[in-house]
Design a protein around this motif. Structure first.
Motif, PDB file in Angstrom:
ATOM      1  N   UNK A   1     -50.032   4.634 -41.819  1.00  0.00           N
ATOM      2  CA  UNK A   1     -50.107   3.624 -42.384  1.00  0.00           C
ATOM      3  C   UNK A   1     -50.295   3.898 -43.987  1.00  0.00           C
ATOM      4  N   UNK A   2     -51.132   4.662 -44.292  1.00  0.00           N
ATOM      5  CA  UNK A   2     -51.420   5.111 -45.721  1.00  0.00           C
ATOM      6  C   UNK A   2     -49.863   5.537 -46.157  1.00  0.00           C
TER       7      UNK A   2
ATOM      8  N   UNK B   1     -45.986   5.344 -49.835  1.00  0.00           N
ATOM      9  CA  UNK B   1     -44.610   5.924 -49.952  1.00  0.00           C
ATOM     10  C   UNK B   1     -43.519   4.754 -50.396  1.00  0.00           C
ATOM     11  N   UNK B   2     -43.638   3.824 -49.902  1.00  0.00           N
ATOM     12  CA  UNK B   2     -42.624   2.563 -49.956  1.00  0.00           C
ATOM     13  C   UNK B   2     -42.514   2.305 -51.367  1.00  0.00           C
ATOM     14  N   UNK B   3     -43.591   1.868 -52.059  1.00  0.00           N
ATOM     15  CA  UNK B   3     -43.760   1.483 -53.508  1.00  0.00           C
ATOM     16  C   UNK B   3     -43.150   2.710 -54.365  1.00  0.00           C
TER      17      UNK B   3
ATOM     18  N   UNK C   1     -36.314   4.802 -57.165  1.00  0.00           N
ATOM     19  CA  UNK C   1     -35.003   4.596 -57.081  1.00  0.00           C
ATOM     20  C   UNK C   1     -34.650   3.751 -58.425  1.00  0.00           C
ATOM     21  N   UNK C   2     -35.560   3.059 -59.098  1.00  0.00           N
ATOM     22  CA  UNK C   2     -35.320   2.233 -60.180  1.00  0.00           C
ATOM     23  C   UNK C   2     -35.409   3.210 -61.349  1.00  0.00           C
TER      24      UNK C   2
ATOM     25  N   UNK D   1     -40.224  -8.979 -54.784  1.00  0.00           N
ATOM     26  CA  UNK D   1     -39.509  -8.180 -53.741  1.00  0.00           C
ATOM     27  C   UNK D   1     -40.538  -7.510 -52.779  1.00  0.00           C
ATOM     28  N   UNK D   2     -41.736  -6.927 -53.482  1.00  0.00           N
ATOM     29  CA  UNK D   2     -42.967  -6.815 -52.494  1.00  0.00           C
ATOM     30  C   UNK D   2     -43.303  -7.722 -51.427  1.00  0.00           C
TER      31      UNK D   2
END
Length: 148
Positions: free
Chosen positions: A1-2, A7-9, A15-16, A85-86
């Motif tokens: 989960x961590x 990781x996702x943010x 990517x930005x 977006x989040x």
């Protein structure tokens, strides 16, 4: 989960920052994930059980639906601020959870803390977004008022 929470943010920020937050970057990400995905499908076999036409069709269909969802996500990401977006990224699992309950799934008592943490995170994002919109309106309102 961590790993997902951190990781996702980081993934979307990267990517930005690298200017790959577009559909081409998404296709590149999918191409990178393809060998790993195929490995787990072929080597483990536990994902689809005994190979059959029906299970292979389900895997391909789910893959196409997931890819379509990621395409829409990639197309909308540059148009939305990071908070909204989040929020949308977190609302999707919440809606899936509600649909699963509607179809008769149950939640074990030891799983509730995870779901509550996700809902609290979504609530914090909602409050932050509303406060941000209100600050923006207050900053713009006096300018508009003077012009009339």
């Amino acid at each position: 989960m961590l790993v997902v929470c951190l990781g996702y943010p980081l993934y979307f920020w990267l990517r930005r920052a690298t200017d790959t937050n577009h559909i081409g970057g998404l296709w590149f990400d999918m191409l990178l994930a393809l060998p790993v995905s195929l490995f787990f499908i072929i080597k483990e076999g536990g994902v689809i059980g005994a190979p059959s036409i029906e299970s292979a069709g389900l895997v391909v269909g789910l893959g196409l639906l997931s890819a379509l969802a990621r395409v829409f996500q990639a197309l909308s990401a540059p148009l939305l601020n990071l908070s909204l977006f989040g929020l949308l990224v977190h609302v999707e699992p919440l809606l899936l959870f509600l649909v699963a309950l509607w179809f008769g799934e149950s939640v074990a008592p030891n799983e509730w803390p995870t779901y509550i943490a996700i809902w609290l995170a979504v609530l914090v994002l909602c409050v932050e977004s509303v406060l941000g919109m209100n600050r923006g309106r207050r900053a713009i309102w006096p300018i508009r008022r003077r012009g009339h």
